[in-house]
Design a protein around this motif. Structure first.
Motif, PDB file in Angstrom:
ATOM      1  N   UNK A  85       0.562  -1.197   0.292  1.00  0.00           N
ATOM      2  CA  UNK A  85      -0.114  -0.018  -0.230  1.00  0.00           C
ATOM      3  C   UNK A  85       1.321   1.387  -0.361  1.00  0.00           C
ATOM      4  N   UNK A  86       0.164   2.016  -0.473  1.00  0.00           N
ATOM      5  CA  UNK A  86       0.904   2.943  -0.237  1.00  0.00           C
ATOM      6  C   UNK A  86       1.830   4.026   1.331  1.00  0.00           C
ATOM      7  N   UNK A  87       1.021   3.815   2.532  1.00  0.00           N
ATOM      8  CA  UNK A  87       1.328   4.153   3.646  1.00  0.00           C
ATOM      9  C   UNK A  87       2.576   3.065   3.971  1.00  0.00           C
ATOM     10  N   UNK A  88       2.615   1.497   3.797  1.00  0.00           N
ATOM     11  CA  UNK A  88       3.735   0.779   3.690  1.00  0.00           C
ATOM     12  C   UNK A  88       4.850   1.507   2.724  1.00  0.00           C
ATOM     13  N   UNK A  89       4.265   2.054   1.470  1.00  0.00           N
ATOM     14  CA  UNK A  89       5.487   2.085   0.647  1.00  0.00           C
ATOM     15  C   UNK A  89       6.592   3.263   1.520  1.00  0.00           C
ATOM     16  N   UNK A  90       5.564   4.104   2.286  1.00  0.00           N
ATOM     17  CA  UNK A  90       6.018   5.793   2.874  1.00  0.00           C
ATOM     18  C   UNK A  90       6.702   5.244   4.119  1.00  0.00           C
ATOM     19  N   UNK A  91       6.620   4.496   4.980  1.00  0.00           N
ATOM     20  CA  UNK A  91       7.050   3.819   5.663  1.00  0.00           C
ATOM     21  C   UNK A  91       8.704   3.259   5.686  1.00  0.00           C
ATOM     22  N   UNK A  92       8.544   2.374   4.328  1.00  0.00           N
ATOM     23  CA  UNK A  92      10.052   2.513   4.029  1.00  0.00           C
ATOM     24  C   UNK A  92      10.186   2.692   3.770  1.00  0.00           C
ATOM     25  N   UNK A  93      10.321   3.583   3.350  1.00  0.00           N
ATOM     26  CA  UNK A  93      11.055   4.881   2.609  1.00  0.00           C
ATOM     27  C   UNK A  93      12.011   5.463   3.705  1.00  0.00           C
ATOM     28  N   UNK A  94      10.970   5.880   4.833  1.00  0.00           N
ATOM     29  CA  UNK A  94      11.003   6.681   6.424  1.00  0.00           C
ATOM     30  C   UNK A  94      12.461   5.741   6.723  1.00  0.00           C
TER      31      UNK A  94
END
Length: 221
Positions: A85-94
């Motif tokens: 999900x976009x949420x998971x992808x954002x957390x991966x990057x951060x």
């Protein structure tokens, strides 16, 4: 069968994984993980000289500070990361300090049609709340059982099994609602065609993109 890697000091198992990957002559290694797992698969792939792609299915807290920092350090050995999900992808990057170009979003998917073995006669669950999933702490079914004390006219059906089943059964008994809570155990596919509840509840403490919601939505649109 490969032995599990039991920690940072288990170099023998780690090298055995790497040797097996070289013998398989793979083009790429797919590492399934939640945010703070899969690091040994990445290391074994790197030792074998193979690129790895990590697919992150959820964001859960790390078990320890050492797990967190080891995952951050080894993340840069992987070729690419995918979040469901976009949420998971954002957390991966951060959380893993990765550039945006190294992380993609690919949503969880389900078949567009039911298998031929789909069950035509669904169980009607009038007055019943349905919970589906692995009975583990991250799924939050204890919260759902506790909530049933505020819904005296309703029943709860939990479809699934896992390490928390016994404690959930004990919780229902201690709250005096075990006569209104049914544990169905594992339900084979296509589970969403088997039940027609008044309400499906997904009380997860940690969730990415729930297959349960996708499957019930497809079956009962």
């Amino acid at each position: 069968m490969l032995p599990p890697v039991r920690g940072r000091g288990d170099l023998a198992s780690l090298f055995e994984h790497a040797r097996t990957l070289r013998q398989l002559d793979a083009d790429v290694v797919h590492v399934n993980q939640h945010l703070w797992s899969g690091q040994y698969g990445v290391i074994a792939s790197a030792l074998a000289g193979l690129p790895s792609v990590c697919v992150v299915h959820g964001v859960m807290p790390p078990a320890s500070a050492s797990q967190r920092y080891l995952t951050i350090a080894t993340a840069h050995l992987s070729r690419h990361f995918v979040g469901v999900s976009h949420f998971v992808a954002a957390r991966i990057r951060a959380e893993l300090w990765l550039a945006g170009g190294r992380v993609s979003t690919v949503y969880n998917g389900i078949p567009s049609e039911e298998p031929e073995a789909a069950i035509s006669g669904a169980r009607m669950l009038s007055g019943t709340i349905l919970g589906v999933g692995r009975l583990a702490r991250e799924k939050g079914f204890d919260l759902l059982v506790e909530a049933m004390t505020y819904l005296p006219g309703r029943r709860l059906l939990l479809a699934g099994d896992g390490p928390e089943r016994a404690s959930l059964e004990a919780l229902a008994s201690s709250l005096g609602i075990d006569d209104r809570v049914e544990f169905a155990g594992w339900v084979s596919e296509p589970w969403a065609s088997r039940f027609r509840p008044d309400l499906l509840v997904v009380p997860s403490r940690f969730e990415a993109m729930s297959f349960v919601i996708l499957e019930i939505g497809r079956a009962h649109v």
